[in-house]
Write an enzyme that holds these catalytic residues in place. Sequence first.
Site, PDB file in Angstrom:
ATOM      1  N   LYS A  38       0.929  -1.308  -0.133  1.00 46.99           N
ATOM      2  CA  LYS A  38       0.155   0.095   0.054  1.00 46.99           C
ATOM      3  C   LYS A  38       0.878   1.310  -0.040  1.00 46.99           C
ATOM      4  O   LYS A  38       1.657   1.608   0.813  1.00 46.99           O
ATOM      5  CB  LYS A  38      -0.976   0.115   1.296  1.00 46.99           C
ATOM      6  CG  LYS A  38      -2.007   1.028   1.034  1.00 46.99           C
ATOM      7  CD  LYS A  38      -2.461   1.740   2.363  1.00 46.99           C
ATOM      8  CE  LYS A  38      -1.749   2.578   3.031  1.00 46.99           C
ATOM      9  NZ  LYS A  38      -1.817   3.780   2.485  1.00 46.99           N
ATOM     10  N   GLY A  96       7.047   4.578   8.166  1.00 43.39           N
ATOM     11  CA  GLY A  96       6.078   5.706   8.464  1.00 43.39           C
ATOM     12  C   GLY A  96       6.286   6.205   9.926  1.00 43.39           C
ATOM     13  O   GLY A  96       7.523   6.195  10.580  1.00 43.39           O
ATOM     14  N   SER A  97       5.325   6.721  10.323  1.00 47.45           N
ATOM     15  CA  SER A  97       5.619   7.429  11.844  1.00 47.45           C
ATOM     16  C   SER A  97       5.634   6.633  12.892  1.00 47.45           C
ATOM     17  O   SER A  97       5.015   5.421  12.865  1.00 47.45           O
ATOM     18  CB  SER A  97       4.365   8.408  12.017  1.00 47.45           C
ATOM     19  OG  SER A  97       3.214   7.669  12.077  1.00 47.45           O
ATOM     20  N   THR A  98       6.328   6.855  13.825  1.00 45.66           N
ATOM     21  CA  THR A  98       6.539   6.048  15.059  1.00 45.66           C
ATOM     22  C   THR A  98       5.197   5.687  16.041  1.00 45.66           C
ATOM     23  O   THR A  98       4.964   4.565  16.277  1.00 45.66           O
ATOM     24  CB  THR A  98       7.429   6.814  16.165  1.00 45.66           C
ATOM     25  OG1 THR A  98       8.603   6.946  15.443  1.00 45.66           O
ATOM     26  CG2 THR A  98       7.486   5.906  17.534  1.00 45.66           C
ATOM     27  N   GLU A  99       4.267   6.688  15.716  1.00 40.53           N
ATOM     28  CA  GLU A  99       2.704   6.571  16.041  1.00 40.53           C
ATOM     29  C   GLU A  99       2.221   5.376  15.741  1.00 40.53           C
ATOM     30  O   GLU A  99       1.516   4.536  16.261  1.00 40.53           O
ATOM     31  CB  GLU A  99       2.128   7.784  16.105  1.00 40.53           C
ATOM     32  CG  GLU A  99       0.793   7.832  16.638  1.00 40.53           C
ATOM     33  CD  GLU A  99      -0.028   8.967  16.284  1.00 40.53           C
ATOM     34  OE1 GLU A  99       0.667   9.955  15.814  1.00 40.53           O
ATOM     35  OE2 GLU A  99      -1.118   8.988  16.365  1.00 40.53           O
ATOM     36  N   GLY A 114       3.518   3.096  13.637  1.00 42.68           N
ATOM     37  CA  GLY A 114       4.311   2.051  13.926  1.00 42.68           C
ATOM     38  C   GLY A 114       4.181   1.235  15.215  1.00 42.68           C
ATOM     39  O   GLY A 114       4.018  -0.052  15.247  1.00 42.68           O
ATOM     40  N   CYS A 155      13.530  10.368   6.922  1.00 43.29           N
ATOM     41  CA  CYS A 155      13.487  10.000   8.333  1.00 43.29           C
ATOM     42  C   CYS A 155      14.865  10.141   9.111  1.00 43.29           C
ATOM     43  O   CYS A 155      14.772  10.130  10.371  1.00 43.29           O
ATOM     44  CB  CYS A 155      12.988   8.315   8.428  1.00 43.29           C
ATOM     45  SG  CYS A 155      13.732   7.359   7.146  1.00 43.29           S
ATOM     46  N   GLU A 201      10.365  15.047  16.107  1.00 41.96           N
ATOM     47  CA  GLU A 201      10.725  15.124  14.337  1.00 41.96           C
ATOM     48  C   GLU A 201       9.671  16.112  13.819  1.00 41.96           C
ATOM     49  O   GLU A 201       8.581  15.941  13.927  1.00 41.96           O
ATOM     50  CB  GLU A 201      10.650  13.648  13.755  1.00 41.96           C
ATOM     51  CG  GLU A 201      10.856  13.355  12.431  1.00 41.96           C
ATOM     52  CD  GLU A 201      10.595  12.075  12.031  1.00 41.96           C
ATOM     53  OE1 GLU A 201       9.491  11.464  12.325  1.00 41.96           O
ATOM     54  OE2 GLU A 201      11.231  11.663  11.176  1.00 41.96           O
TER      55      GLU A 201
HETATM   56  P1  NAD Z   1       2.051   7.691   8.698  1.00 43.84           P
HETATM   57  O1  NAD Z   1       2.597   6.835   9.360  1.00 43.84           O
HETATM   58  O2  NAD Z   1       0.643   8.148   8.959  1.00 43.84           O
HETATM   59  O3  NAD Z   1       1.864   6.953   7.169  1.00 43.84           O
HETATM   60  C1  NAD Z   1       2.854   5.970   6.461  1.00 43.84           C
HETATM   61  C2  NAD Z   1       1.850   5.016   5.811  1.00 43.84           C
HETATM   62  O4  NAD Z   1       1.039   4.113   7.085  1.00 43.84           O
HETATM   63  C3  NAD Z   1       0.916   5.688   5.044  1.00 43.84           C
HETATM   64  O5  NAD Z   1       0.845   4.656   3.596  1.00 43.84           O
HETATM   65  C4  NAD Z   1      -0.518   5.626   5.319  1.00 43.84           C
HETATM   66  O6  NAD Z   1      -1.426   5.628   4.597  1.00 43.84           O
HETATM   67  C5  NAD Z   1      -0.208   4.363   6.511  1.00 43.84           C
HETATM   68  N1  NAD Z   1      -0.837   4.238   7.670  1.00 43.84           N
HETATM   69  C6  NAD Z   1      -1.598   5.296   8.401  1.00 43.84           C
HETATM   70  N2  NAD Z   1      -2.207   4.663   9.396  1.00 43.84           N
HETATM   71  C7  NAD Z   1      -2.149   3.363   9.246  1.00 43.84           C
HETATM   72  C8  NAD Z   1      -2.501   2.176  10.532  1.00 43.84           C
HETATM   73  N3  NAD Z   1      -3.337   2.496  11.552  1.00 43.84           N
HETATM   74  N4  NAD Z   1      -2.304   1.137  10.007  1.00 43.84           N
HETATM   75  C9  NAD Z   1      -1.594   0.817   8.829  1.00 43.84           C
HETATM   76  N5  NAD Z   1      -1.168   1.825   7.776  1.00 43.84           N
HETATM   77  C10 NAD Z   1      -1.311   3.111   8.373  1.00 43.84           C
HETATM   78  O7  NAD Z   1       3.045   8.930   8.330  1.00 43.84           O
HETATM   79  P2  NAD Z   1       2.673  10.054   7.423  1.00 43.84           P
HETATM   80  O8  NAD Z   1       1.170  10.582   7.695  1.00 43.84           O
HETATM   81  O9  NAD Z   1       3.037   9.691   5.983  1.00 43.84           O
HETATM   82  O10 NAD Z   1       3.669  11.069   8.003  1.00 43.84           O
HETATM   83  C11 NAD Z   1       3.567  11.211   9.578  1.00 43.84           C
HETATM   84  C12 NAD Z   1       4.767  11.336   9.947  1.00 43.84           C
HETATM   85  O11 NAD Z   1       5.277  10.090   9.847  1.00 43.84           O
HETATM   86  C13 NAD Z   1       5.739  12.496   9.655  1.00 43.84           C
HETATM   87  O12 NAD Z   1       5.691  13.643  10.129  1.00 43.84           O
HETATM   88  C14 NAD Z   1       7.267  11.844  10.168  1.00 43.84           C
HETATM   89  O13 NAD Z   1       7.146  11.975  11.382  1.00 43.84           O
HETATM   90  C15 NAD Z   1       7.110  10.261   9.870  1.00 43.84           C
HETATM   91  N6  NAD Z   1       7.472   9.560   8.660  1.00 43.84           N
HETATM   92  C16 NAD Z   1       8.852   8.923   8.798  1.00 43.84           C
HETATM   93  C17 NAD Z   1       9.116   8.395   7.590  1.00 43.84           C
HETATM   94  C18 NAD Z   1      10.137   7.444   7.597  1.00 43.84           C
HETATM   95  O14 NAD Z   1      10.785   7.305   6.415  1.00 43.84           O
HETATM   96  N7  NAD Z   1      10.843   6.977   8.929  1.00 43.84           N
HETATM   97  C19 NAD Z   1       8.506   8.644   6.430  1.00 43.84           C
HETATM   98  C20 NAD Z   1       7.218   9.401   6.511  1.00 43.84           C
HETATM   99  C21 NAD Z   1       6.631  10.027   7.660  1.00 43.84           C
END
Ligand code: NAD
Length: 478
Positions: free
Chosen positions: A184, A236-239, A241, A292, A389
Amino acid sequence: MPKFEYAPAPESRSIVSLRESYGLFINGEFGPSVDGRAFKTISPATEEVLAEVTEAGPADVDRAVTAARKAYEHTWSAMPGRERAKYLFRIARIVQERARELAVLESLDNGKPIRESRDVDIPLVAAHFFYYAGWADKLEYAGYGPAPRPLGVAGQVIPWNFPLLMLAWKIAPALACGNTVVLKPAETTPLTALAFAEICQQADLPPGVVNIVTGAGETGRALVEHPGIDKVAFTGSTEVGKQIARACAPTRKKVTLELGGKAANVVFEDAPVDQAVEGIVNGIFFNQGHVCCAGSRLLVQESVYDEVLASLRRRLATLRLGDPLDKNTDVGAINSAAQLAKIRELSEVGEAEGAHRWSPPCELPVKGFWFPPTIFTGVSQAHRIAREEIFGPVLSVLTFRTPAEAVEKANNTPYGLSAGVWTEKGSLILWMASRLRAGVVWANTFNKFDPTSPFGGYKESGYGREGGRHGLEAYLDV
Ligand code: NAD
């Protein structure tokens, strides 16, 4: 100082033929969702709608997982590694052939400068497929036993900052090891993943080996929580994750998480200043700081603070912000209105907490989402801009006197993804590298990526490694 004026040098977008709408890529074919829902993806530089994209619901995710399972059992896991390798090599070559188109598409959908998508993202995508193609028939030599087995079906969720590159990091090792995938992409940057689906068709990849389901967080959740997958890979985000880790804890799914960071870029007094300044700029302003592993905390030794800051300010004044498709652009658009709001909010908090904010004179386009390159000085470790971050073009500057203090401050973060060290002394580099709690430590460089080196974090930056031989482990039953 006389300033060199650049004439506009826009890359043509005619090489990209956008469809009005895109379906889900399941079992080798594009098709509609069960409930017909869709969303729009826009150019963050102009707010122009680029295309309509299908939103996958739980029933669609289920269809994709079923297709992946069937392909895993009947085709892919049974195929000899040398045959799987041929497909990966073919995909890598098609990525190279379509490189210009993919770079333009990535810059349109993401807002990143064409110079970066053309020279960094897309070449690295091809390099990842070439690299893991090479492993597909040599898995018994990877150090995981004589016949390491794949895991099965991988559910992969990626962010918007390096859309196609994150796809490559996920799909290339998974396929090389004999797994099939449902991926996805992020909701703001689905287009290159859909172009990749076409590439899978072009490469004659057996149906169901790669499935792409588009949608937002709920689609991601349906995927990672689907009982039919064996492996979850998330960036993606730590939250989010943490939510995924909780959801997968009672299951047998193998999980890798690549999350946020707040990396220290440490500049010692003996570092060559001009080179260090280039590294600082690359560390935090590359990809608008949507990285990141960005060097978002600059730690400068006090004795060279004035010199480094003066040089950094001069350099920032030469950065060109604007049209991502212009080949002269250094700083592109912020990926979304939501991300811009977050960057603005944290920057305001920085000022309110007493740090000093500075940006070079910089005209922002009226349309689209933009934020100027920004430096905060007078930052203390307690400030939110030193701890959280920001994920934008914002640098927090702190100082230190001794190497021990530098280590203490660099490690004073819940994250542990990357760090940078700038010094002439090899011994100091090694001394620092052995003490910095970061998955990657760059010495006299920053943001250097290579498919052969493992990447991943400690602490709240996640677990598991992607890239290199280590990256195979995440997709093998070992
Ligand atoms: P996010 O974690 O919200 O999204 C990342 C991915 O996860 C997206 O594809 C999203 O649709 C999906 N997602 C969202 N909620 C989900 C859930 N409950 N279960 C499964 N998948 C889910 O991150 P974001 O909105 O793209 O960015 C927010 C923050 O995340 C950024 O400000 C940054 O702090 C962090 N981030 C980190 C990285 C990295 O490479 N480590 C990359 C992008 C964002």
